[in-house]
Design a protein around this motif. Structure first.
Motif, PDB file in Angstrom:
ATOM      1  N   PHE B  87       0.050  24.204  56.147  1.00  0.00           N
ATOM      2  CA  PHE B  87      -1.319  23.701  56.173  1.00  0.00           C
ATOM      3  C   PHE B  87      -1.557  22.819  57.392  1.00  0.00           C
ATOM      4  O   PHE B  87      -2.612  22.878  58.018  1.00  0.00           O
ATOM      5  CB  PHE B  87      -1.609  22.908  54.900  1.00  0.00           C
ATOM      6  CG  PHE B  87      -2.983  22.340  54.899  1.00  0.00           C
ATOM      7  CD1 PHE B  87      -4.054  23.161  54.642  1.00  0.00           C
ATOM      8  CD2 PHE B  87      -3.206  21.016  55.198  1.00  0.00           C
ATOM      9  CE1 PHE B  87      -5.333  22.667  54.677  1.00  0.00           C
ATOM     10  CE2 PHE B  87      -4.480  20.521  55.241  1.00  0.00           C
ATOM     11  CZ  PHE B  87      -5.545  21.344  54.978  1.00  0.00           C
ATOM     12  N   GLN B  88      -0.552  21.999  57.748  1.00  0.00           N
ATOM     13  CA  GLN B  88      -0.746  21.131  58.912  1.00  0.00           C
ATOM     14  C   GLN B  88      -0.880  21.951  60.185  1.00  0.00           C
ATOM     15  O   GLN B  88      -1.549  21.522  61.117  1.00  0.00           O
ATOM     16  CB  GLN B  88       0.420  20.165  59.033  1.00  0.00           C
ATOM     17  CG  GLN B  88       0.335  19.057  58.005  1.00  0.00           C
ATOM     18  CD  GLN B  88       1.341  17.979  58.229  1.00  0.00           C
ATOM     19  OE1 GLN B  88       2.192  18.100  59.088  1.00  0.00           O
ATOM     20  NE2 GLN B  88       1.267  16.927  57.437  1.00  0.00           N
ATOM     21  N   ARG B  89      -0.265  23.114  60.258  1.00  0.00           N
ATOM     22  CA  ARG B  89      -0.354  23.916  61.476  1.00  0.00           C
ATOM     23  C   ARG B  89      -1.607  24.769  61.500  1.00  0.00           C
ATOM     24  O   ARG B  89      -2.219  24.948  62.542  1.00  0.00           O
ATOM     25  CB  ARG B  89       0.855  24.834  61.583  1.00  0.00           C
ATOM     26  CG  ARG B  89       2.092  24.040  61.819  1.00  0.00           C
ATOM     27  CD  ARG B  89       3.166  24.929  62.340  1.00  0.00           C
ATOM     28  NE  ARG B  89       4.317  24.116  62.694  1.00  0.00           N
ATOM     29  CZ  ARG B  89       5.313  24.564  63.414  1.00  0.00           C
ATOM     30  NH1 ARG B  89       5.283  25.794  63.834  1.00  0.00           N
ATOM     31  NH2 ARG B  89       6.327  23.789  63.701  1.00  0.00           N
ATOM     32  N   ARG B  90      -1.972  25.373  60.326  1.00  0.00           N
ATOM     33  CA  ARG B  90      -3.036  26.366  60.311  1.00  0.00           C
ATOM     34  C   ARG B  90      -4.355  25.816  59.802  1.00  0.00           C
ATOM     35  O   ARG B  90      -5.401  26.381  60.091  1.00  0.00           O
ATOM     36  CB  ARG B  90      -2.643  27.541  59.412  1.00  0.00           C
ATOM     37  CG  ARG B  90      -1.340  28.180  59.790  1.00  0.00           C
ATOM     38  CD  ARG B  90      -1.567  29.232  60.809  1.00  0.00           C
ATOM     39  NE  ARG B  90      -0.331  29.942  61.058  1.00  0.00           N
ATOM     40  CZ  ARG B  90      -0.136  30.686  62.134  1.00  0.00           C
ATOM     41  NH1 ARG B  90      -1.086  30.798  63.019  1.00  0.00           N
ATOM     42  NH2 ARG B  90       1.002  31.290  62.319  1.00  0.00           N
ATOM     43  N   GLY B  91      -4.298  24.801  58.946  1.00  0.00           N
ATOM     44  CA  GLY B  91      -5.538  24.285  58.374  1.00  0.00           C
ATOM     45  C   GLY B  91      -5.976  25.026  57.128  1.00  0.00           C
ATOM     46  O   GLY B  91      -7.053  24.785  56.611  1.00  0.00           O
ATOM     47  N   HIS B  92      -5.188  25.963  56.646  1.00  0.00           N
ATOM     48  CA  HIS B  92      -5.507  26.618  55.374  1.00  0.00           C
ATOM     49  C   HIS B  92      -4.206  27.077  54.729  1.00  0.00           C
ATOM     50  O   HIS B  92      -3.135  26.987  55.331  1.00  0.00           O
ATOM     51  CB  HIS B  92      -6.456  27.798  55.576  1.00  0.00           C
ATOM     52  CG  HIS B  92      -5.954  28.820  56.537  1.00  0.00           C
ATOM     53  ND1 HIS B  92      -4.981  29.716  56.195  1.00  0.00           N
ATOM     54  CD2 HIS B  92      -6.259  29.068  57.821  1.00  0.00           C
ATOM     55  CE1 HIS B  92      -4.729  30.490  57.226  1.00  0.00           C
ATOM     56  NE2 HIS B  92      -5.483  30.110  58.234  1.00  0.00           N
ATOM     57  N   LEU B  93      -4.323  27.579  53.504  1.00  0.00           N
ATOM     58  CA  LEU B  93      -3.145  28.001  52.746  1.00  0.00           C
ATOM     59  C   LEU B  93      -3.160  29.501  52.495  1.00  0.00           C
ATOM     60  O   LEU B  93      -2.575  29.983  51.545  1.00  0.00           O
ATOM     61  CB  LEU B  93      -3.095  27.263  51.406  1.00  0.00           C
ATOM     62  CG  LEU B  93      -2.756  25.788  51.487  1.00  0.00           C
ATOM     63  CD1 LEU B  93      -3.038  25.128  50.153  1.00  0.00           C
ATOM     64  CD2 LEU B  93      -1.298  25.615  51.818  1.00  0.00           C
ATOM     65  N   ASP B  94      -3.858  30.243  53.350  1.00  0.00           N
ATOM     66  CA  ASP B  94      -4.007  31.677  53.134  1.00  0.00           C
ATOM     67  C   ASP B  94      -2.717  32.395  53.526  1.00  0.00           C
ATOM     68  O   ASP B  94      -2.135  32.113  54.566  1.00  0.00           O
ATOM     69  CB  ASP B  94      -5.159  32.171  54.000  1.00  0.00           C
ATOM     70  CG  ASP B  94      -5.587  33.568  53.635  1.00  0.00           C
ATOM     71  OD1 ASP B  94      -4.959  34.137  52.741  1.00  0.00           O
ATOM     72  OD2 ASP B  94      -6.535  34.056  54.250  1.00  0.00           O
TER      73      ASP B  94
END
Lengths: 251, 152
Positions: B87-94
């Motif tokens: 999440f910290q890298r991508r900004g989502h949990l997809d």
């Protein structure tokens, strides 16, 4: 009769799961819930009577609660609601374990799962909370196929169980042992402890070491990027709390 | 109590939990919800093991479930750490983020298809705010202020 009940439960359950899974639109969710309830009733109706009405009612209540909240866990869009429904599933499972006489496991399920794992999970959900409902929560991958796979699995399992039941002896091995005055133990918890720390002592030590290694590993995974003085930008799509800068400085 | 009926009931509940967990694991896209579904499958296995233990009159099933609990706790700690890093890298949990994993110089094929399929038929609901009834007396309007302020 039992066969038809199982087949009906499987077909209705597949349709209900397909309607309930997030598909990007709300139509049909109530119909899915009704169909799912009917399928659950048909599945539980295949179990022969257990004994007195209280025992029967308690089992139906616990089993229905567990399966219904599990279906809600799978089908709700908001992951926080999913986690809360999973908590209810855990309480249902713990109740079923108590019902079987596995007191220590029932308590451990509530303490470890609901108390530790679920709370960790909610923490992560709160830390990683995107704005509103994310698109990936509102749309499932291939809902009809997934529902079909699930109910085919359930059908295979239940067919196996019914054929095993037919081949079973009249008395279970536990009842035979009880008649020969060899009860598994008067106090279930102390018997479990004696078993655990005599025959399975090495496994207990290995499990403890594994827990320690996982703890160290989790800390290493999370802390590897945080250097003092480093500035971490807030990820896109997250809401900064009021009066807080859009980035965090590591101290 | 009818022991065989009890055994059958527990196995059916366990099978339903495992099947529902499979459905959720296959269909959901949020990493944390997929993790919840795996835990649900573990719960089903635990119920089945305890029922078999009761059938045979031994405690081996319960002991195995205890070790499953320990492994599940380890798994939860590591999986949550990895989800947080993602999440910290991508900004989502997809999980569709994993489709972008590729060697340098290799084409990424799946991403466009995924984003096209992720289109929503229903727009995201607007946040609802509470409606506050007006209270007190409406103040007198000052014509002088209305002349130079757009919004009084």
């Amino acid at each position: 009769m039992t066969t038809w009940l199982i087949v009906g439960a499987i077909v209705l359950g597949a349709v209900a799961l397909w309607l309930l899974l997030p598909r990007g639109r709300k139509a049909g969710r109530r119909l899915g819930a009704v169909l799912g309830a009917i399928a659950l009733g048909m599945l539980l109706a295949t179990v022969p009577p257990l004994g007195g009405w209280f025992t029967q009612g308690l089992f139906w209540l616990l089993a229905g609660l567990t399966i219904a909240s599990a279906a809600c866990t799978v089908s709700f869009r908001n992951p926080v609601y999913c986690a809360v429904w999973f908590g209810l599933t855990l309480f249902g499972t713990a109740g079923l374990l108590f019902f079987q006489g596995a007191q220590f496991l029932g308590a451990a399920t509530i303490i470890i799962y609901a108390g530790a794992i679920l709370v960790t999970l909610l923490f992560v959900l709160m830390l990683a909370n995107p704005r509103g409902q994310a698109a990936y929560d509102r749309r499932a991958w291939e809902a009809p196929l997934a529902a079909t796979v699930g109910v085919v699995l359930l059908g295979l399992f239940s067919t196996g169980f019914f054929s095993t039941l037919k081949a079973m002896p009249q008395q279970t091995p536990a009842q035979v042992a009880a008649e020969k005055r060899q009860p598994p133990g008067k106090y279930a918890v102390s018997a479990l402890g004696a078993e655990l720390f005599s025959r399975h002592l090495v496994a207990v030590e290995v499990a403890g070491t594994l827990l320690l290694a996982a703890l160290a590993g989790a800390v290493a995974v999370v802390a590897q990027h945080a250097q003092p003085g480093q500035v971490i930008p807030r990820p896109e799509g997250t809401v900064p709390p009021a009066r807080e800068p859009n980035e965090v400085t590591v101290r | 109590m009818n022991e065989q009926a009890l055994w059958l009931g527990y196995q059916l509940v366990a099978a339903a939990l495992v099947a529902l967990g499979t459905v959720g694991f296959l269909a959901r896209r949020n990493m944390i919800v997929m993790f919840l579904c795996v835990e649900m499958m573990l719960q089903g296995v635990a119920l089945s093991l305890v029922a078999w233990g009761r059938y045979h009159g031994t405690l081996d099933g319960q002991v195995l479930v205890l070790f499953v609990l320990a492994v599940a706790a380890c798994e939860a700690a590591l999986a949550m750490a990895l989800a947080l890093m993602l999440f910290q890298r991508r900004g989502h949990l997809d999980t569709a983020a994993c489709f972008r994993l590729h060697e340098p110089g290799q084409e990424v094929q799946l991403v466009e298809q995924v984003s096209a399929e992720g289109e929503l038929e229903e727009p995201e609901p607007e946040p609802t705010w509470p409606h506050l009834p007006p209270a007190g007396v409406e103040p007198q309007r000052d014509p002088e202020q209305e002349a130079y302020r757009s919004h009084v």
